[in-house]
Design a protein around this motif. Structure first.
Motif, PDB file in Angstrom:
ATOM      1  N   ILE A  52      29.920  41.677  39.132  1.00 26.78           N
ATOM      2  CA  ILE A  52      30.763  40.669  38.498  1.00 26.78           C
ATOM      3  C   ILE A  52      29.903  39.593  37.833  1.00 26.78           C
ATOM      4  O   ILE A  52      28.928  39.101  38.415  1.00 26.78           O
ATOM      5  CB  ILE A  52      31.709  40.011  39.515  1.00 26.78           C
ATOM      6  CG1 ILE A  52      32.614  41.071  40.152  1.00 26.78           C
ATOM      7  CG2 ILE A  52      32.550  38.914  38.852  1.00 26.78           C
ATOM      8  CD1 ILE A  52      33.574  41.721  39.189  1.00 26.78           C
ATOM      9  N   ILE A  53      30.300  39.209  36.619  1.00 25.49           N
ATOM     10  CA  ILE A  53      29.681  38.099  35.898  1.00 25.49           C
ATOM     11  C   ILE A  53      30.790  37.155  35.451  1.00 25.49           C
ATOM     12  O   ILE A  53      31.762  37.588  34.825  1.00 25.49           O
ATOM     13  CB  ILE A  53      28.916  38.578  34.650  1.00 25.49           C
ATOM     14  CG1 ILE A  53      27.856  39.613  35.018  1.00 25.49           C
ATOM     15  CG2 ILE A  53      28.274  37.384  33.926  1.00 25.49           C
ATOM     16  CD1 ILE A  53      27.334  40.389  33.821  1.00 25.49           C
ATOM     17  N   ILE A  80      37.599  31.995  40.547  1.00 28.63           N
ATOM     18  CA  ILE A  80      36.403  32.621  41.111  1.00 28.63           C
ATOM     19  C   ILE A  80      36.793  33.288  42.420  1.00 28.63           C
ATOM     20  O   ILE A  80      37.177  32.611  43.390  1.00 28.63           O
ATOM     21  CB  ILE A  80      35.302  31.570  41.321  1.00 28.63           C
ATOM     22  CG1 ILE A  80      34.865  31.039  39.955  1.00 28.63           C
ATOM     23  CG2 ILE A  80      34.113  32.168  42.069  1.00 28.63           C
ATOM     24  CD1 ILE A  80      34.005  29.811  40.025  1.00 28.63           C
ATOM     25  N   THR A  81      36.690  34.604  42.472  1.00 31.65           N
ATOM     26  CA  THR A  81      37.167  35.370  43.628  1.00 31.65           C
ATOM     27  C   THR A  81      36.121  36.352  44.141  1.00 31.65           C
ATOM     28  O   THR A  81      36.449  37.288  44.871  1.00 31.65           O
ATOM     29  CB  THR A  81      38.447  36.147  43.243  1.00 31.65           C
ATOM     30  OG1 THR A  81      38.167  36.999  42.115  1.00 31.65           O
ATOM     31  CG2 THR A  81      39.582  35.195  42.875  1.00 31.65           C
ATOM     32  N   SER A  82      34.861  36.135  43.768  1.00 34.37           N
ATOM     33  CA  SER A  82      33.823  37.071  44.175  1.00 34.37           C
ATOM     34  C   SER A  82      32.452  36.409  44.071  1.00 34.37           C
ATOM     35  O   SER A  82      32.256  35.493  43.261  1.00 34.37           O
ATOM     36  CB  SER A  82      33.859  38.315  43.275  1.00 34.37           C
ATOM     37  OG  SER A  82      32.804  39.201  43.590  1.00 34.37           O
ATOM     38  N   ASP A  83      31.512  36.848  44.896  1.00 36.27           N
ATOM     39  CA  ASP A  83      30.109  36.514  44.648  1.00 36.27           C
ATOM     40  C   ASP A  83      29.754  37.085  43.283  1.00 36.27           C
ATOM     41  O   ASP A  83      30.112  38.228  42.969  1.00 36.27           O
ATOM     42  CB  ASP A  83      29.203  37.140  45.705  1.00 36.27           C
ATOM     43  CG  ASP A  83      29.439  36.583  47.097  1.00 36.27           C
ATOM     44  OD1 ASP A  83      30.069  35.514  47.224  1.00 36.27           O
ATOM     45  OD2 ASP A  83      29.002  37.239  48.074  1.00 36.27           O
ATOM     46  N   ALA A  84      29.049  36.318  42.460  1.00 35.89           N
ATOM     47  CA  ALA A  84      28.841  36.774  41.089  1.00 35.89           C
ATOM     48  C   ALA A  84      27.720  36.005  40.417  1.00 35.89           C
ATOM     49  O   ALA A  84      27.290  34.942  40.881  1.00 35.89           O
ATOM     50  CB  ALA A  84      30.130  36.606  40.273  1.00 35.89           C
ATOM     51  N   SER A  99      25.818  25.525  42.332  1.00 30.35           N
ATOM     52  CA  SER A  99      25.989  26.639  43.269  1.00 30.35           C
ATOM     53  C   SER A  99      26.612  26.177  44.583  1.00 30.35           C
ATOM     54  O   SER A  99      27.411  26.900  45.186  1.00 30.35           O
ATOM     55  CB  SER A  99      24.641  27.324  43.534  1.00 30.35           C
ATOM     56  OG  SER A  99      23.709  26.395  44.071  1.00 30.35           O
ATOM     57  N   ILE A 100      26.267  24.959  45.017  1.00 32.44           N
ATOM     58  CA  ILE A 100      26.856  24.421  46.248  1.00 32.44           C
ATOM     59  C   ILE A 100      28.332  24.106  46.026  1.00 32.44           C
ATOM     60  O   ILE A 100      29.176  24.351  46.901  1.00 32.44           O
ATOM     61  CB  ILE A 100      26.102  23.160  46.695  1.00 32.44           C
ATOM     62  CG1 ILE A 100      24.672  23.512  47.116  1.00 32.44           C
ATOM     63  CG2 ILE A 100      26.829  22.466  47.847  1.00 32.44           C
ATOM     64  CD1 ILE A 100      24.572  24.367  48.350  1.00 32.44           C
ATOM     65  N   GLY A 105      34.184  29.497  48.472  1.00 30.65           N
ATOM     66  CA  GLY A 105      33.686  30.388  49.508  1.00 30.65           C
ATOM     67  C   GLY A 105      32.793  31.496  48.980  1.00 30.65           C
ATOM     68  O   GLY A 105      32.303  32.319  49.759  1.00 30.65           O
ATOM     69  N   PHE A 106      32.549  31.508  47.660  1.00 33.30           N
ATOM     70  CA  PHE A 106      31.747  32.572  47.067  1.00 33.30           C
ATOM     71  C   PHE A 106      30.419  32.026  46.525  1.00 33.30           C
ATOM     72  O   PHE A 106      30.323  30.859  46.167  1.00 33.30           O
ATOM     73  CB  PHE A 106      32.527  33.274  45.953  1.00 33.30           C
ATOM     74  CG  PHE A 106      33.755  33.977  46.458  1.00 33.30           C
ATOM     75  CD1 PHE A 106      33.646  35.168  47.161  1.00 33.30           C
ATOM     76  CD2 PHE A 106      35.015  33.426  46.264  1.00 33.30           C
ATOM     77  CE1 PHE A 106      34.770  35.807  47.654  1.00 33.30           C
ATOM     78  CE2 PHE A 106      36.148  34.060  46.745  1.00 33.30           C
ATOM     79  CZ  PHE A 106      36.028  35.260  47.447  1.00 33.30           C
ATOM     80  N   SER A 107      29.436  32.903  46.465  1.00 34.03           N
ATOM     81  CA  SER A 107      28.077  32.496  46.110  1.00 34.03           C
ATOM     82  C   SER A 107      27.773  32.751  44.638  1.00 34.03           C
ATOM     83  O   SER A 107      28.298  33.681  44.026  1.00 34.03           O
ATOM     84  CB  SER A 107      27.061  33.261  46.963  1.00 34.03           C
ATOM     85  OG  SER A 107      27.222  32.962  48.333  1.00 34.03           O
TER      86      SER A 107
END
Length: 222
Positions: free
Chosen positions: A126-127, A156-160, A28-29, A36-38
């Motif tokens: 988003i998944i 990867i372009t979103s928190d998901a 996750s880090i 920049g996404f979580s």
């Protein structure tokens, strides 16, 4: 300790590890630092998350059943993951997800690299889903099977949510040929995955095939 303090603590631990062999790094880090996404955790006390898991389970069962009927023709079970993806994509869309290849930061559809699939659940969340296959003999081996590389155009372009859908394979006969068939499936969350960095030396063809390094050459005629 609030989320920010926990994030800072984990980040400090990561920085310390740069002076040591790079193992045990929270996935996750890595995602947060590089994109920049979580990575959103799967809290099973939330009803929406339970419904998401139920829908994913239906898709996994459908994909496994179809692949069992058709068979997967490849040399090794860990190479069958790519051939499982079409079954998974079709099943995800059939149960109501919006699934396809991830769209990168630049807006391009990309197949290579993590993750394999980008999908939305019934609530529009988003998944990012990776699809893996293995045999009973290889499940607990220590060979590297999961890769995530830094990119200037990340997928990867979103928190998901970041999930893994895996299928255990066995060998059977399909259409008179040896084939792999799924015998079980699993869905894992990657939020607590620990990863490692493998340092390597590399060179391009331009650097390998320098004229000044050539010792001898020849031609082959028919």
């Amino acid at each position: 300790m609030d989320n920010h303090e926990e994030y800072v603590r984990q980040l400090e631990e990561v920085i310390k590890k740069f002076l040591q062999p790079m193992k045990g790094i929270p996935f996750s880090i890595c995602i947060k630092t590089l994109t920049g996404f979580s990575v959103i955790g799967v809290d099973c006390s939330i009803e929406q998350n339970n419904l998401m898991i139920e829908d994913l389970a239906k898709a996994a069962q459908m994909a496994g059943d179809k692949a069992f009927q058709d068979g997967i023709f490849t040399a090794r079970p860990n190479e069958a993951g790519n051939q499982m993806e079409p079954f998974v994509l079709e099943s995800l869309n059939q149960v109501g997800f919006k699934a396809g290849k991830p769209t990168s930061k630049s807006g391009k559809k990309r197949s290579a690299g993590y993750p394999d699939i980008q999908t939305e659940d019934r609530f529009g969340r988003i998944i990012y889903l990776d699809c893996k296959t293995y045999s009973a003999k290889t499940k607990n081996q220590s060979f590297r099977t999961f890769y995530f590389s830094p990119s200037t155009d990340p997928k990867i372009t979103s928190d998901a949510f970041h999930l893994l859908m895996s299928f255990e394979l066995s060998v059977s006969d399909r259409k008179g040929e040896r084939a792999f068939v799924p015998v079980s499936w699993q869905i894992y969350t990657l939020e607590r995955l620990l990863v490692q960095i493998k340092h390597e030396f590399n060179a391009s063809n331009r650097e390998l095939y320098r004229p000044e390094a050539l010792l001898v050459a020849g031609t082959i005629s028919k």
